[in-house]
Design a protein around this motif. Structure first.
Motif, PDB file in Angstrom:
ATOM      1  N   GLN A  72       0.849  -1.174  -0.093  1.00  0.00           N
ATOM      2  CA  GLN A  72       0.032  -0.037  -0.036  1.00  0.00           C
ATOM      3  C   GLN A  72       1.085   1.177   0.120  1.00  0.00           C
ATOM      4  N   PRO A  73       0.346   2.277  -0.506  1.00  0.00           N
ATOM      5  CA  PRO A  73       1.209   3.500  -0.325  1.00  0.00           C
ATOM      6  C   PRO A  73       2.077   3.907   0.822  1.00  0.00           C
ATOM      7  N   SER A  74       3.246   4.022   0.539  1.00  0.00           N
ATOM      8  CA  SER A  74       4.469   4.275   1.576  1.00  0.00           C
ATOM      9  C   SER A  74       4.030   5.350   2.518  1.00  0.00           C
ATOM     10  N   TRP A  75       3.192   6.403   1.997  1.00  0.00           N
ATOM     11  CA  TRP A  75       2.966   7.556   2.773  1.00  0.00           C
ATOM     12  C   TRP A  75       2.175   7.406   3.859  1.00  0.00           C
ATOM     13  N   VAL A  76       1.433   6.337   3.887  1.00  0.00           N
ATOM     14  CA  VAL A  76       0.490   5.979   4.885  1.00  0.00           C
ATOM     15  C   VAL A  76       1.285   5.648   6.267  1.00  0.00           C
ATOM     16  N   ALA A  77       2.199   4.864   6.242  1.00  0.00           N
ATOM     17  CA  ALA A  77       3.174   4.693   7.401  1.00  0.00           C
ATOM     18  C   ALA A  77       4.108   5.850   7.656  1.00  0.00           C
ATOM     19  N   ALA A  78       4.505   6.576   6.747  1.00  0.00           N
ATOM     20  CA  ALA A  78       5.084   7.763   6.971  1.00  0.00           C
ATOM     21  C   ALA A  78       4.510   8.573   7.754  1.00  0.00           C
ATOM     22  N   LEU A 255      -9.401   7.437   5.851  1.00  0.00           N
ATOM     23  CA  LEU A 255     -10.647   6.812   5.718  1.00  0.00           C
ATOM     24  C   LEU A 255     -11.405   7.524   4.426  1.00  0.00           C
ATOM     25  N   TRP A 256     -11.058   8.847   4.342  1.00  0.00           N
ATOM     26  CA  TRP A 256     -11.779   9.713   3.135  1.00  0.00           C
ATOM     27  C   TRP A 256     -10.635   9.948   2.027  1.00  0.00           C
ATOM     28  N   ASN A 257      -9.501   9.580   2.282  1.00  0.00           N
ATOM     29  CA  ASN A 257      -8.684   9.537   1.041  1.00  0.00           C
ATOM     30  C   ASN A 257      -8.825   8.650  -0.164  1.00  0.00           C
ATOM     31  N   ARG A 258      -9.100   9.109  -1.314  1.00  0.00           N
ATOM     32  CA  ARG A 258      -9.676   8.416  -2.121  1.00  0.00           C
ATOM     33  C   ARG A 258      -8.654   7.531  -2.771  1.00  0.00           C
ATOM     34  N   ASN A 259      -7.375   7.754  -2.685  1.00  0.00           N
ATOM     35  CA  ASN A 259      -6.223   6.879  -3.116  1.00  0.00           C
ATOM     36  C   ASN A 259      -6.602   5.352  -2.478  1.00  0.00           C
ATOM     37  N   LEU A 260      -7.126   5.333  -1.372  1.00  0.00           N
ATOM     38  CA  LEU A 260      -7.306   4.315  -0.391  1.00  0.00           C
ATOM     39  C   LEU A 260      -8.654   3.611  -0.657  1.00  0.00           C
ATOM     40  N   ARG A 261      -9.388   4.272  -1.213  1.00  0.00           N
ATOM     41  CA  ARG A 261     -10.849   3.827  -1.394  1.00  0.00           C
ATOM     42  C   ARG A 261     -11.137   2.257  -1.560  1.00  0.00           C
ATOM     43  N   ASP A 262     -10.356   1.719  -2.704  1.00  0.00           N
ATOM     44  CA  ASP A 262     -10.418   0.187  -2.835  1.00  0.00           C
ATOM     45  C   ASP A 262     -10.156  -0.663  -1.710  1.00  0.00           C
ATOM     46  N   PHE A 263      -9.049  -0.187  -0.951  1.00  0.00           N
ATOM     47  CA  PHE A 263      -8.545  -0.997   0.295  1.00  0.00           C
ATOM     48  C   PHE A 263      -9.703  -0.957   1.163  1.00  0.00           C
ATOM     49  N   TRP A 264     -10.127   0.208   1.637  1.00  0.00           N
ATOM     50  CA  TRP A 264     -11.271   0.383   2.654  1.00  0.00           C
ATOM     51  C   TRP A 264     -12.774  -0.589   2.370  1.00  0.00           C
ATOM     52  N   ARG A 265     -12.891  -0.565   0.997  1.00  0.00           N
ATOM     53  CA  ARG A 265     -14.149  -1.184   0.393  1.00  0.00           C
ATOM     54  C   ARG A 265     -14.020  -2.574   0.535  1.00  0.00           C
ATOM     55  N   GLN A 266     -12.755  -3.006   0.291  1.00  0.00           N
ATOM     56  CA  GLN A 266     -12.395  -4.511   0.525  1.00  0.00           C
ATOM     57  C   GLN A 266     -12.255  -5.128   1.762  1.00  0.00           C
ATOM     58  N   GLU A 267     -11.749  -4.204   2.567  1.00  0.00           N
ATOM     59  CA  GLU A 267     -11.419  -4.752   4.244  1.00  0.00           C
ATOM     60  C   GLU A 267     -12.595  -4.319   4.956  1.00  0.00           C
ATOM     61  N   LEU A 268     -13.290  -3.472   4.821  1.00  0.00           N
ATOM     62  CA  LEU A 268     -14.650  -2.966   5.559  1.00  0.00           C
ATOM     63  C   LEU A 268     -15.937  -3.864   4.866  1.00  0.00           C
ATOM     64  N   GLY A 269     -15.885  -4.198   3.649  1.00  0.00           N
ATOM     65  CA  GLY A 269     -17.073  -4.390   3.084  1.00  0.00           C
ATOM     66  C   GLY A 269     -17.861  -3.363   2.704  1.00  0.00           C
ATOM     67  N   GLU A 270     -18.542  -3.482   1.646  1.00  0.00           N
ATOM     68  CA  GLU A 270     -19.485  -2.290   1.286  1.00  0.00           C
ATOM     69  C   GLU A 270     -20.263  -1.496   2.314  1.00  0.00           C
ATOM     70  N   SER A 271     -21.146  -2.390   3.048  1.00  0.00           N
ATOM     71  CA  SER A 271     -22.125  -2.009   4.215  1.00  0.00           C
ATOM     72  C   SER A 271     -21.414  -1.155   5.106  1.00  0.00           C
ATOM     73  N   PHE A 272     -20.218  -1.741   5.882  1.00  0.00           N
ATOM     74  CA  PHE A 272     -19.297  -1.147   6.874  1.00  0.00           C
ATOM     75  C   PHE A 272     -18.828   0.261   6.389  1.00  0.00           C
ATOM     76  N   PHE A 273     -18.031  -0.124   5.037  1.00  0.00           N
ATOM     77  CA  PHE A 273     -17.445   1.246   4.552  1.00  0.00           C
ATOM     78  C   PHE A 273     -18.548   2.622   4.287  1.00  0.00           C
ATOM     79  N   ASN A 274     -19.788   2.314   3.996  1.00  0.00           N
ATOM     80  CA  ASN A 274     -20.708   3.275   3.557  1.00  0.00           C
ATOM     81  C   ASN A 274     -21.047   3.830   5.291  1.00  0.00           C
TER      82      ASN A 274
END
Length: 439
Positions: A72-78, A255-274
């Motif tokens: 995942q993007p290195s700037w997250v951990a940074a 959570l709101w960063n669009r670069n991570l949207r696919d990650f959140w959707r996959q990890e949380l599931g559509e219902s929890f993400f929304n």
């Protein structure tokens, strides 16, 4: 016992039930003869929310690990490592801590005209003993509170599994909360639970430690290094784990960063993400890194964070606050409401946020104004009920028991903090009313 019938009798019963040692050092609040009524729909939503927030914490944990592994993007951990000591970063990344997350989850929820909004998550929350006491006291008056009379006590005990002893270690910085935690330990009526100061180190293998201090304060806690070493060697069970990412408010910006949207959707599931997007106001991390000339910051449409200073007061319906790892990151300190400040004060807050990014990143959030509610408190001097239009913060406490996929978050109780309507930021001030949440 005979239940108190009049509002005056109920208020006096609550006051007379206070522990002799108090619950907070040097702090008082207003007492209501009645609980805070949530309504069936809100109570049901709060019961379900623990599952969502536990899954969010698990996803945060995974996102950080994937970031340091280059998946995942290195700037997250940074971002999450910004300003932390090398020792804490090493602990956070250690294999021993890989699958550890906070065992107590307490969101700060505002009741707005558009529904509940989560402004932050607290993994080292105060108020556990207070809420347990409120639940027991109002239950004795015949009130059915959320979580029940013993929900907080049972929930807190559940997070330590079968550890033979549980040591609750409270730092000097957190000393104001010692009375409530002492009451809690005594009320558990179990020799396993002991209050310890921040020099205690006589724990045995297999013991559990409840860390009642923030990680920014660790250099001032004499036994912190010993605790962290014991946890990393799996000789003790330490909760919350020494992972500063869980003490950062910037998680909502991720959570709101669009670069991570696919990650959140996959990890949380559509219902929890929304559900999370519905609950969390739009959030940004105030990172002063320059943008390309054609780029703009999403939603707020600025091309440079310094342009925040030029917004009109009406455009400044924004909250600016230090993300974490700072003595200003709790108790409503380090929080700036844009439309409540002069241009000069707002500009100074923005400049400070930009300058302090390398050590103390700041979060910017849309300000969702809490709606008005009608509540009441009892004036003991005048011997009368005082109606109070107010604004509310709800703090549900979720206790996580079990490990891995078997982990479950259960609601122990809800603390309602009702502040007078003219207060801009809701916190546990002297003018506030504390009451348990009931359906």
């Amino acid at each position: 016992m005979t239940l108190p019938e009049t509002p005056a009798d109920r208020a006096r019963f609550v006051r007379e039930s206070l522990p002799k040692a108090g619950l907070f050092s040097g702090h008082e609040w207003r007492i209501s003869p009645a609980p805070f009524r949530l309504g069936e729909k809100m109570a049901e939503d709060l019961e379900k929310l623990g599952r969502v927030l536990l899954q969010f914490n698990k996803a945060v944990n995974r996102l950080y690990r994937l970031s340091i592994e280059g998946k995942q993007p290195s700037w997250v951990a940074a971002w999450l490592d910004q300003g932390k000591s090398a020792d804490l970063i090493a602990l956070q990344r250690s294999p021993a801590m890989k699958n550890e997350w906070p065992r107590v989850i307490r969101p700060d929820l505002l009741i707005t005209d558009r529904g509940l909004r989560v402004t932050e998550l607290d993994s080292v929350p105060g108020g556990i003993g207070l809420t347990a006491w409120l639940n027991q006291t109002y239950t004795q008056m015949g009130v059915e509170v959320l979580g029940g009379a013993d929900g907080m006590l049972q929930g807190f005990a559940s997070i330590f599994g079968d550890a033979p002893k549980v040591h609750i270690i409270i730092s000097e910085e957190s000393a104001a909360y010692k009375p409530e935690m002492s009451w809690l330990a005594t009320r558990l009526n179990d020799d396993r639970f002991q209050i310890r100061d921040d020099s205690f180190s006589e724990f045995g293998d297999g013991d559990a430690i409840y860390r009642f201090f923030e990680l920014f304060d660790a250099p001032n806690v004499p036994n912190a290094a010993v605790l962290f070493e014991g946890a990393s060697e799996k000789r003790i069970r330490l909760t919350p784990p020494p992972k500063p990412m869980f003490e950062e408010k910037m998680l909502f910006a991720l959570l709101w960063n669009r670069n991570l949207r696919d990650f959140w959707r996959q990890e949380l599931g559509e219902s929890f993400f929304n559900r999370m997007l519905e609950l969390v106001p739009y959030s940004w991390l105030v990172d002063p890194s320059p943008l390309p000339p054609h780029a703009a910051i999403p939603e707020i449409n600025l091309t440079d964070w310094s342009q925040l200073k030029g917004l009109s007061q009406r455009e400044r319906e924004l909250i600016l606050k230090v993300s974490g790892y700072s003595p200003k990151a709790w108790g409503a300190r380090g929080v700036y409401l844009g439309n409540d400040l002069s241009h000069a004060d707002w500009s100074a807050a923005v400049d400070n946020a930009l300058a302090s990014f390398p050590t103390s990143p700041h979060l910017l959030q849309r300000y969702e104004k809490p709606g008005l509610v009608n509540f009441q408190w009892f004036d003991f001097e005048k011997n009368q009920i005082v109606p109070m239009p107010g604004r509310v913060r709800l703090c549900p406490y979720y206790f996580v028991s079990g490990d891995g996929d078997a982990a479950r978050a259960k609601l122990g109780g809800v603390l309602a903090t009702v502040c007078p309507a003219d207060k801009k930021i809701i916190h546990g001030m002297t003018e506030a009313v504390f009451a348990p949440g009931a359906v």
